[in-house]
Design a protein around this motif. Sequence first.
Motif, PDB file in Angstrom:
ATOM      1  N   GLY A  15      12.765  75.046   1.081  1.00 27.58           N
ATOM      2  CA  GLY A  15      11.616  74.767   1.947  1.00 27.58           C
ATOM      3  C   GLY A  15      12.032  74.409   3.355  1.00 27.58           C
ATOM      4  N   SER A  16      13.075  73.584   3.471  1.00 29.44           N
ATOM      5  CA  SER A  16      13.568  73.235   4.809  1.00 29.44           C
ATOM      6  C   SER A  16      14.130  74.454   5.524  1.00 29.44           C
ATOM      7  N   LEU A  17      14.804  75.334   4.757  1.00 28.19           N
ATOM      8  CA  LEU A  17      15.350  76.550   5.352  1.00 28.19           C
ATOM      9  C   LEU A  17      14.241  77.447   5.895  1.00 28.19           C
ATOM     10  N   LEU A  18      13.230  77.708   5.070  1.00 26.01           N
ATOM     11  CA  LEU A  18      12.137  78.580   5.490  1.00 26.01           C
ATOM     12  C   LEU A  18      11.338  77.965   6.631  1.00 26.01           C
ATOM     13  N   THR A  19      11.106  76.661   6.571  1.00 25.56           N
ATOM     14  CA  THR A  19      10.301  76.006   7.598  1.00 25.56           C
ATOM     15  C   THR A  19      11.008  75.979   8.941  1.00 25.56           C
ATOM     16  N   LEU A  20      12.281  75.585   8.932  1.00 25.84           N
ATOM     17  CA  LEU A  20      12.999  75.401  10.191  1.00 25.84           C
ATOM     18  C   LEU A  20      13.466  76.724  10.798  1.00 25.84           C
ATOM     19  N   VAL A  21      14.065  77.581   9.976  1.00 22.21           N
ATOM     20  CA  VAL A  21      14.650  78.815  10.503  1.00 22.21           C
ATOM     21  C   VAL A  21      13.580  79.855  10.796  1.00 22.21           C
ATOM     22  N   PHE A  22      12.740  80.165   9.780  1.00 22.15           N
ATOM     23  CA  PHE A  22      11.759  81.231   9.942  1.00 22.15           C
ATOM     24  C   PHE A  22      10.446  80.743  10.550  1.00 22.15           C
ATOM     25  N   LEU A  52      22.971  66.589   7.897  1.00 21.97           N
ATOM     26  CA  LEU A  52      23.188  67.554   6.817  1.00 21.97           C
ATOM     27  C   LEU A  52      22.306  68.789   6.993  1.00 21.97           C
ATOM     28  N   LEU A  53      21.022  68.577   7.343  1.00 21.24           N
ATOM     29  CA  LEU A  53      20.116  69.703   7.545  1.00 21.24           C
ATOM     30  C   LEU A  53      20.538  70.548   8.742  1.00 21.24           C
ATOM     31  N   PHE A  54      20.941  69.876   9.796  1.00 22.65           N
ATOM     32  CA  PHE A  54      21.378  70.634  10.974  1.00 22.65           C
ATOM     33  C   PHE A  54      22.617  71.465  10.652  1.00 22.65           C
TER      34      PHE A  54
END
Length: 364
Positions: A255-262, A224-226
């Motif tokens: 939080g997952s968006l900011l951590t993983l992408v940025f 789902l996150l991927f």
Amino acid sequence: RRALSSKFVKAKTAKMDTSGASWKDCTVLTQCAVMYTRNKFMANLFALIVLVDFLCTCIDVDTRATGANTGDVVQITADLCLCAYSIDTVLVVIAKGLRILLDPMMMTDAFVLTCGYVETLMQYMGYGDLMSSVAVFRMLRLVRILRVTRVLRRTGGFRELQKLIRMLSTCLKTLFWSFIFCFVMMTVWALLIVELVNPLMEEVFQDCLECQKSTSSVMRANVLLFKTVIAGDSWGQISVPMMEEYPLTAIIFMGSLLTLVFGVMNLIVAVVVDTFAEARQRDVLNLAEEMQNNETLDRERLERIFKRIDTDGSGMVTFDELLEGARRDPEFQSRLRVMDIDEADLEQLFEMIDVNGEGEIAAA
């Protein structure tokens, strides 16, 4: 005392073992092979042959996918390209010596040629259907794709693409560990999703069984996150409705968006670039090759400038011609300005080059 030149030291072309051939024949053959490997026209012609073979491979794959047989024209063209590869490989070995066979890229070429001859032999022996049905033999056809890499090594017109391929091969280990690091970070957020978001899924998505399953396990939460964060797909299908119903879940999704992408993605890019920069500094062979290519280009440009300056076409340039050319030729003016050479310095430079005091220097 032996006279030495001011040019950089270059390796001599290795001579192959003649095994019975006369020394004169071997020398002529070696010279022809060296001329072939250094000829730009032959390199571009070979690149065209590789691209034609790649086109034949695409047509062959498309034809076999429909269940039809490959046309004779395509098959014969591919066989001729295979012969051209063989001749090219033999000439490279003759020009650079038998030690080149220990080079990993030459080993790859030998493997590709071997697979090509095995495929061609089985094709003409009537085992074409067997090759299409057995996965191992189908891989022999796909090995032909590796021939495209020879275009990058034989032509100098794809320098940017060569750097991309070299960067990819250099950073494979870094990319592998980057993927592992990214997966670990996604797993941490997946654990939080399973623990905190999964109990709320049934209430929000009563009519969507797939939505409820997407957070039922750590692996499903990773998928789902991927899908939502990395690929940017279906963000509004699960994440947005959940954040609208339970605003605190935005801490997990955002939080997952900011951590993983940025965070992680930019960190991976920085590490990959740094790794390539370090590898490039250690790769003295490629650096020397790039310096030699740049020197060759500069020499050709300077020769064109001197031909324009040599107004009488004598092949020799006097100081008056050199000074007049510096005043009227924009490219020559730019080069002198970059090197911080004025008219007085230009006269001193001319005298340094004119060691015999003849008052003129060779234009070439």
